[in-house]
Design a protein around this motif. Structure first.
Motif, PDB file in Angstrom:
ATOM      1  N   THR A  92       0.709  -1.397   0.006  1.00 44.64           N
ATOM      2  CA  THR A  92      -0.051   0.165  -0.153  1.00 44.64           C
ATOM      3  C   THR A  92       0.629   1.284  -0.196  1.00 44.64           C
ATOM      4  O   THR A  92       0.376   2.346   0.510  1.00 44.64           O
ATOM      5  N   THR A  93       2.264   1.540  -0.331  1.00 44.11           N
ATOM      6  CA  THR A  93       3.045   2.395  -0.415  1.00 44.11           C
ATOM      7  C   THR A  93       2.150   3.712  -1.401  1.00 44.11           C
ATOM      8  O   THR A  93       2.324   2.824  -2.300  1.00 44.11           O
ATOM      9  N   GLY A  94       2.862   4.511  -0.959  1.00 41.97           N
ATOM     10  CA  GLY A  94       1.991   5.810  -1.797  1.00 41.97           C
ATOM     11  C   GLY A  94      -0.109   5.946  -2.153  1.00 41.97           C
ATOM     12  O   GLY A  94      -0.288   6.455  -2.093  1.00 41.97           O
ATOM     13  N   ALA A  95      -0.274   4.978  -0.690  1.00 35.98           N
ATOM     14  CA  ALA A  95      -1.571   5.049  -0.246  1.00 35.98           C
ATOM     15  C   ALA A  95      -2.781   6.355   0.153  1.00 35.98           C
ATOM     16  O   ALA A  95      -3.341   7.103  -0.527  1.00 35.98           O
ATOM     17  N   ARG A 110     -10.863   5.805  -9.220  1.00 35.36           N
ATOM     18  CA  ARG A 110      -9.220   4.818  -9.257  1.00 35.36           C
ATOM     19  C   ARG A 110      -8.562   3.923 -10.297  1.00 35.36           C
ATOM     20  O   ARG A 110      -7.556   5.122 -10.454  1.00 35.36           O
ATOM     21  N   ASP A 111      -9.070   4.111 -11.146  1.00 36.69           N
ATOM     22  CA  ASP A 111      -8.760   3.548 -12.520  1.00 36.69           C
ATOM     23  C   ASP A 111      -7.905   4.787 -13.472  1.00 36.69           C
ATOM     24  O   ASP A 111      -6.933   5.163 -13.598  1.00 36.69           O
ATOM     25  N   ALA A 112      -9.066   5.502 -13.040  1.00 38.23           N
ATOM     26  CA  ALA A 112      -8.518   7.186 -14.071  1.00 38.23           C
ATOM     27  C   ALA A 112      -6.614   7.907 -13.059  1.00 38.23           C
ATOM     28  O   ALA A 112      -6.248   8.256 -14.153  1.00 38.23           O
ATOM     29  N   GLU A 113      -7.776   7.617 -11.893  1.00 42.89           N
ATOM     30  CA  GLU A 113      -6.426   8.134 -11.377  1.00 42.89           C
ATOM     31  C   GLU A 113      -4.579   7.350 -11.392  1.00 42.89           C
ATOM     32  O   GLU A 113      -4.049   8.248 -10.853  1.00 42.89           O
ATOM     33  N   ASN A 138       2.171   8.839 -13.825  1.00 46.89           N
ATOM     34  CA  ASN A 138       2.751   9.187 -14.652  1.00 46.89           C
ATOM     35  C   ASN A 138       3.070  11.288 -13.934  1.00 46.89           C
ATOM     36  O   ASN A 138       4.195  11.596 -14.051  1.00 46.89           O
ATOM     37  N   GLU A 139       3.249  11.004 -12.577  1.00 49.66           N
ATOM     38  CA  GLU A 139       3.590  11.635 -11.880  1.00 49.66           C
ATOM     39  C   GLU A 139       4.492  11.062 -10.595  1.00 49.66           C
ATOM     40  O   GLU A 139       5.711  11.793 -11.264  1.00 49.66           O
ATOM     41  N   PHE A 140       5.066   9.558 -10.726  1.00 47.04           N
ATOM     42  CA  PHE A 140       5.812   9.604 -10.417  1.00 47.04           C
ATOM     43  C   PHE A 140       7.360   8.880 -11.228  1.00 47.04           C
ATOM     44  O   PHE A 140       8.031   8.684 -11.554  1.00 47.04           O
ATOM     45  N   GLU A 141       6.245   8.598 -13.535  1.00 50.71           N
ATOM     46  CA  GLU A 141       7.702   9.002 -14.008  1.00 50.71           C
ATOM     47  C   GLU A 141       8.098  10.359 -14.122  1.00 50.71           C
ATOM     48  O   GLU A 141       8.917  10.276 -14.663  1.00 50.71           O
ATOM     49  N   ARG A 142       7.782  11.036 -13.621  1.00 53.97           N
ATOM     50  CA  ARG A 142       8.001  12.785 -14.070  1.00 53.97           C
ATOM     51  C   ARG A 142       8.952  12.458 -12.880  1.00 53.97           C
ATOM     52  O   ARG A 142      10.162  13.316 -13.076  1.00 53.97           O
ATOM     53  N   GLY A 143       8.849  11.779 -11.844  1.00 57.61           N
ATOM     54  CA  GLY A 143       9.998  12.659 -10.694  1.00 57.61           C
ATOM     55  C   GLY A 143      11.099  11.616 -11.288  1.00 57.61           C
ATOM     56  O   GLY A 143      12.091  11.576 -10.803  1.00 57.61           O
ATOM     57  N   GLU A 144      10.588  10.649 -11.635  1.00 58.40           N
ATOM     58  CA  GLU A 144      11.993   9.542 -12.490  1.00 58.40           C
ATOM     59  C   GLU A 144      13.286  10.345 -13.792  1.00 58.40           C
ATOM     60  O   GLU A 144      13.549  10.031 -13.791  1.00 58.40           O
ATOM     61  N   ASN A 145      12.214  11.232 -14.097  1.00 59.36           N
ATOM     62  CA  ASN A 145      13.032  11.853 -15.191  1.00 59.36           C
ATOM     63  C   ASN A 145      14.546  12.485 -14.460  1.00 59.36           C
ATOM     64  O   ASN A 145      15.141  12.675 -15.499  1.00 59.36           O
ATOM     65  N   SER A 146      14.053  12.700 -13.111  1.00 58.00           N
ATOM     66  CA  SER A 146      15.218  13.458 -12.380  1.00 58.00           C
ATOM     67  C   SER A 146      16.141  12.992 -12.286  1.00 58.00           C
ATOM     68  O   SER A 146      16.236  12.093 -10.789  1.00 58.00           O
ATOM     69  N   PRO A 147      17.509  12.165 -12.215  1.00 61.90           N
ATOM     70  CA  PRO A 147      18.181  12.302 -12.035  1.00 61.90           C
ATOM     71  C   PRO A 147      18.241  11.783 -10.857  1.00 61.90           C
ATOM     72  O   PRO A 147      18.687  11.046  -9.779  1.00 61.90           O
ATOM     73  N   VAL A 148      18.582  13.074 -10.215  1.00 60.92           N
ATOM     74  CA  VAL A 148      18.580  13.488  -8.595  1.00 60.92           C
ATOM     75  C   VAL A 148      17.908  12.849  -7.618  1.00 60.92           C
ATOM     76  O   VAL A 148      17.898  12.632  -6.859  1.00 60.92           O
ATOM     77  N   SER A 149      17.284  13.096  -8.259  1.00 64.51           N
ATOM     78  CA  SER A 149      15.258  12.535  -7.494  1.00 64.51           C
ATOM     79  C   SER A 149      15.354  11.056  -7.398  1.00 64.51           C
ATOM     80  O   SER A 149      15.334  10.988  -6.158  1.00 64.51           O
ATOM     81  N   ALA A 150      16.051  10.756  -8.668  1.00 62.45           N
ATOM     82  CA  ALA A 150      16.122   9.245  -8.600  1.00 62.45           C
ATOM     83  C   ALA A 150      17.075   8.929  -7.348  1.00 62.45           C
ATOM     84  O   ALA A 150      17.006   7.635  -6.409  1.00 62.45           O
ATOM     85  N   LEU A 151      18.077   9.512  -7.257  1.00 61.34           N
ATOM     86  CA  LEU A 151      19.080   9.242  -6.491  1.00 61.34           C
ATOM     87  C   LEU A 151      18.928   9.454  -4.940  1.00 61.34           C
ATOM     88  O   LEU A 151      18.998   8.314  -3.864  1.00 61.34           O
ATOM     89  N   TRP A 174       6.058   2.415  -4.396  1.00 59.51           N
ATOM     90  CA  TRP A 174       6.284   1.971  -5.705  1.00 59.51           C
ATOM     91  C   TRP A 174       5.398   1.631  -6.970  1.00 59.51           C
ATOM     92  O   TRP A 174       4.708   1.975  -6.352  1.00 59.51           O
ATOM     93  N   ARG A 175       6.431   2.206  -7.580  1.00 62.29           N
ATOM     94  CA  ARG A 175       5.381   1.830  -8.796  1.00 62.29           C
ATOM     95  C   ARG A 175       4.080   1.193  -9.150  1.00 62.29           C
ATOM     96  O   ARG A 175       3.418   0.585  -9.188  1.00 62.29           O
ATOM     97  N   SER A 176       4.442   0.003  -8.064  1.00 60.15           N
ATOM     98  CA  SER A 176       3.932  -1.905  -8.807  1.00 60.15           C
ATOM     99  C   SER A 176       2.735  -1.178  -7.961  1.00 60.15           C
ATOM    100  O   SER A 176       1.693  -1.825  -7.508  1.00 60.15           O
ATOM    101  N   ASP A 177       2.587  -0.039  -6.403  1.00 57.92           N
ATOM    102  CA  ASP A 177       2.014  -0.782  -5.507  1.00 57.92           C
ATOM    103  C   ASP A 177       1.026   0.643  -6.493  1.00 57.92           C
ATOM    104  O   ASP A 177      -0.245   0.422  -5.983  1.00 57.92           O
ATOM    105  N   ILE A 178       1.865   1.880  -6.886  1.00 57.75           N
ATOM    106  CA  ILE A 178       1.015   2.795  -7.370  1.00 57.75           C
ATOM    107  C   ILE A 178      -0.611   2.380  -8.329  1.00 57.75           C
ATOM    108  O   ILE A 178      -1.496   2.069  -8.402  1.00 57.75           O
ATOM    109  N   GLU A 179       0.682   1.104  -9.125  1.00 55.80           N
ATOM    110  CA  GLU A 179      -0.032   0.153 -10.422  1.00 55.80           C
ATOM    111  C   GLU A 179      -1.817  -0.646  -9.790  1.00 55.80           C
ATOM    112  O   GLU A 179      -2.508  -1.290 -10.794  1.00 55.80           O
TER     113      GLU A 179
END
Length: 919
Positions: free
Chosen positions: A75-78, A153-156, A162-175, A196-201
């Motif tokens: 439930t991370t990200g819940a 829930r499905d739409a959100e 995509n919010e998660f993906e935007r964060g992953e775009n930044s190497p510093v945020s990923a670090l 975590w992405r899998s929990d989000i999905e």
């Protein structure tokens, strides 16, 4: 019964009791520093009230004591997803019945938002104060009546992904995410707020409903009301709407997991496409309410705040890093104190790590000076005063104190800071900055191949990347169906303003309600467009050399004077102007004006400082190569403007070459030619003293001559290269998309306001069509908007901006173009038009409630050729617009067949996702 001595003792401790009787249904808990705490007897809802009638604005905030620390594997990200779903509505307020929360509040001009963080979740709106009851109704309704539907829930889910993906775009945020995950093994601080992405999905709606039913109750919440309201009336409204909600039928679960003792240093390495490396080092520190929190706050300032700081002198000034800073994470449970350094070109990770550790070791063995501690305390003192500028700022800080476990952390913070000594700072460094408790992270860039577009982002000199995963995110930026509101008394903003010419400088002041704080901003004509010859970096480097020392003081002496006052002066160079801004305490404004004049009039222009600045600039330019948004923005400007147009963007390779060839003589010549009072504007707002300001300007700027008038530019026929243009970038999980064209509109044009309202309907906040449909209904993006960048002097540009995952790009573009063409061809409805006007008038009122908003608005109006009387005229002009006027303007300036589409990210020339092999 309380004895007289007990009462006196409580008063001595800073607590007081209201003389007036507490309304039925409430218990008065305590009052401190103008803030009163009540508890609703029926359900234990906590309430904080602070009246301030200096502006007709109120902030209403609800803080739930639940955050990502309350989540478990699966439930991370819940907490964060639930925050999104809180805007999907209730039976009373939902999109289907026309009562969508975003529209209800957005269309009255609210600054509406919600954020999720480690220890709390909050929902708020800053609104015209006559709409307070509407805010209370909405917030109380969604506390227990949320719809929580599977389709929502499905739409959100895709939105949050995509919010998660935007964060992953930044190497510093990923670090940063990797450092926290390595430092914490048992405690939930191990995972980021977004999860975590899998929990989000995959998290099911049943789990989210269980989470909601566990934590969203009055006895787990605090309502904060700050601003223009009447206490007893507000308490009655709170009783009316919250009183019927029961307390939770169960005990709110407490987190009992503690992090095991760390028994050795940990390291993590992240490798991915990029340009410049990063080093981050974190150490375990205690919980927020530990007394050492104040000591560590002072230490953080000593390390990072300003040019006198240890990290600036050791790393940035020595060209070992382009930026170095700390992240003192003050959380409810033990957390991390981090230092970060963005490597300068050619510098190794090992070298920077050693310098960082050496600076820490010096503090442990040699201590810090009393002067450093006093400077840090002065900076924090000023910052605390600045934090009282506006109801939202106060409510936000209380929100964090509530999350720490005690709202009086906010009111007692400064007193505790002032008690910190140099010896305590050294002791804290020895106690917490030990190798066995450290976690070190390296981001090692892999310079990507491919990509034919040359990056040259317009905002290339931007500072550090946002620490995405560990910064409380802004999830809903909605601009407030309008309900009948109480009548308001008309007042003139002109009554609080004054404009005068002093030594040729246009000086404007505005008296606002904030105490002891002054915010200032201004400009003079010395922007990039005036760079002589073919070198486009002369103006920029000239402006950025102003704080590097004067003929009277070197840069450290200048910085020390400002930092000892807790004041700031910042310079920036735009397309047309040199800009400056700052804040200070009222008593220090004359001294700050003197320092501003010194830097503008007599910069030293040292060869040594120029060489350092050139290397820092090279690093900042290269870092922007990793930014999909900046790459798309630069490409759009190059495609819609001709090379001789002021808004045309040079390629980054050209800018890098220009930086190398700028000489100190170029800088001196540019300063001599363009700097002077002729076009200078200075705006100050807050607790201003007009007499003191006049005297300070007469003294500081006496005898200064020169400068140039604002330059006029002939409007040009925009060039258009319609179609899709791709900037391929490896290693990006989200694309940035811009769809736009030049309009030729300037801010002072008669057509500007009707176009502004038309664009508001299309793409401004969640009340705009783009967010309402493409994000809220279709779930294709985290963010989409439309905007018009008008210029004072030449053609503006209009564009739609959005982010899409590469595999959703086709769908996203299709939906965006559908809504874009519908807007152009069909126009806006009469109700949309009326709502947009009401929204913009309300937003204007909210913006002027802070000294920063007031100062920046005045400067914008003056730069665009308006008199200060336009402060009163602007909302009247909005209300004069007609529905037909707005609809007619769209087709006049926008042609769907002529727009340029730019996509930047991990897609090929056809916009298809790169394969994992390519990426």
């Amino acid at each position: 019964m309380l004895t007289r001595m007990t009462l006196l003792l409580m008063l001595f401790m800073g607590f007081s009791f209201l003389a007036a009787q507490t309304p039925d249904g409430f218990t008065k808990v305590k009052a401190q520093d103008g803030i009163e705490e009540y508890r609703m007897d029926s359900n234990n809802l906590s309430i904080l009230l602070m009246e301030d009638h200096s502006a007709p604005v109120v902030t209403f905030m609800v803080t739930f004591r639940v955050g990502s620390r309350n989540e478990v594997t699966g439930t991370t990200g819940a907490t964060h997803i639930l925050e999104h779903l809180m805007f999907k509505g209730t039976e009373k307020y939902n999109k289907a019945n026309g009562g969508h929360i975003d529209n209800q509040l957005g269309n009255i001009g609210a600054m509406l938002n919600a954020t999720t963080w480690t220890d709390r979740t909050n929902y708020y709106e800053s609104i015209p104060s006559n709409y307070l009851e509407l805010a209370i109704d909405i917030e109380s309704d969604r506390m227990r009546n949320l719809l929580l539907r599977e389709e929502d829930r499905d739409a959100e889910m895709t939105v949050v992904r995509n919010e998660f993906e935007r964060g992953e775009n930044s190497p510093v945020s990923a670090l940063e995410k990797e450092i926290w995950a390595t430092a914490f093994q048992a405690h939930p601080y191990h995972h980021s707020t977004i999860g975590w992405r899998s929990d989000i999905e995959n998290v099911p709606i049943e789990k989210l409903r269980e989470f909601y039913n566990t934590f969203y109750w009055p006895n787990n919440a605090t309502v904060t009301v700050i601003g223009d309201f009447e206490k007893n009336n507000t308490l009655q409204l709170l009783k009316k709407y919250y009183g019927a909600i029961p307390a939770s039928p169960h005990k709110i679960p407490e987190l009992y997991t503690t992090e095991p003792e760390q028994e050795g240093p940990r390291r993590v390495i992240l490798k991915r496409p990029g340009q410049l490396g990063v080093v981050g080092i974190g150490w375990k520190i205690p919980e927020a309410l530990n007394k050492d929190t104040y000591t560590l706050s002072v230490l953080s300032n000593v390390l990072e705040n300003g040019k006198t700081s240890r990290l600036y002198k050791a790393l940035v000034d020595q060209n070992k890093a382009v930026n170095a800073f700390t992240d003192h994470s003050i959380f409810k449970d033990p957390s991390l104190f981090l230092t970060y350094a963005y490597l300068a070109p050619g510098v190794t990770h090992e070298e920077v790590e050693k310098i960082l550790l050496d600076e820490i070791e010096k503090i442990k063995t040699e201590g810090v000076t009393d002067a450093e501690v006093n400077r840090a305390i002065n900076q924090i003192t000023a910052s605390t005063a600045f934090g009282r500028d506006g109801s939202f700022s106060i409510a936000s800080q209380l929100n964090e104190a509530i999350a720490h476990g005690d709202w009086t952390f906010y009111t007692t913070y400064l007193d505790n800071i002032k008690k910190v000594t140099a010896a305590e700072v050294q002791d804290a460094a020895k106690k917490y900055f030990v190798e066995e408790k450290s976690t070190t992270g390296y981001y090692i860039p892999i310079v990507p191949g491919g990509g034919e577009e040359k990056p040259a982002p317009s905002s290339w000199q931007a500072g550090q990347d946002a620490l995405y995963y560990r910064t409380p995110g802004i999830d809903y930026i909605a601009e407030p169906a309008v309900t009948p509101a109480a009548p308001e008394q008309e007042s003139s903003i002109m009554d609080i303003t004054k404009r005068q010419k002093i030594n040729g400088i246009d000086v404007i002041t505005a008296k606002t309600g904030v105490k002891d704080v002054v915010t200032f901003t201004g400009s003079l004509t010395a922007g990039d467009i005036l760079s002589d010859g073919d070198n486009k970096m002369v103006a920029d480097l000239t402006g950025r050399m102003l704080d590097k020392g004067t003929t009277k003081n070197d840069k450290f002496a200048l910085a020390e004077k400002l930092e000892n006052m807790g004041a700031s002066i910042n310079f920036s160079v735009g397309k047309f102007n040199l800009g400056f801004s700052g804040r200070c305490l009222k008593q220090d404004l004359p001294a700050v004006i003197d320092l501003l004049a010194e830097q503008l009039r007599m910069p030293a222009f040292s060869e040594e400082e120029l060489e350092k600045l050139k290397k820092q600039t090279e690093g900042n330019l290269k870092r922007q190569m990793d930014n999909t948004g900046a790459r798309a923005d630069e490409a759009l400007n190059r495609l819609i403007f001709s090379k001789d147009h002021p808004n045309y963007e040079e390629e980054i390779s050209k800018l890098l070459e220009d930086v190398k060839t700028v000489t100190i003589d170029d800088i001196k010549k540019f300063h001599s030619k363009y700097y002077g009072p002729k076009s200078m504007i200075f705006v100050a707002a807050g607790d201003v003293d007009n007499g003191a300001i006049s005297k300070a300007f007469e003294k500081a700027f006496s005898g200064w001559t020169g400068g140039v008038e604002p330059q006029g530019y002939k409007r040009q026929v925009p060039q258009t290269k319609s179609g899709m243009h791709v900037v391929t970038m490896e290693g990006k999980t989200s694309t940035d998309v811009l769809i736009g064209q030049a309009t030729g509109l300037k801010r002072a044009d008669d057509d500007y306001l009707p176009f502004y309202i038309a664009n508001t309907v299309l793409g401004s906040g969640f009340a705009g069509r783009l967010m309402s449909i493409i994000r809220d209904d279709e779930g294709l993006t985290y963010g989409i908007y439309s905007t018009h960048n008008e210029d004072e002097y030449c053609d503006g540009r209009w564009y739609i901006g959005a982010t899409f995952a590469p595999d959703l790009l086709d769908k996203g573009l299709s939906s965006t173009m559908r809504e874009f063409k519908r807007w152009v061809n069909d126009g806006v409805t009469e109700q949309e038009f009326k709502d947009a006007v009401t929204r913009r008038v309300g937003q204007y009122k909210v913006r002027l409630a802070t000294s920063r908003g007031m100062a920046s608005t005045i400067l914008d109006f003056i730069q665009n050729g308006f008199d200060i009387s336009y402060l009163d005229q602007y909302p009247k002009d909005l209300n004069k617009l007609t529905h037909s006027q707005v609809n007619n303007i769209i087709k006049k300036y926008i042609d769907p067949d002529a727009v340029v589409t730019v996509v930047a990210g991990s897609v090929d020339e056809n916009g298809k996702p790169l394969s994992s092999k390519d990426n």
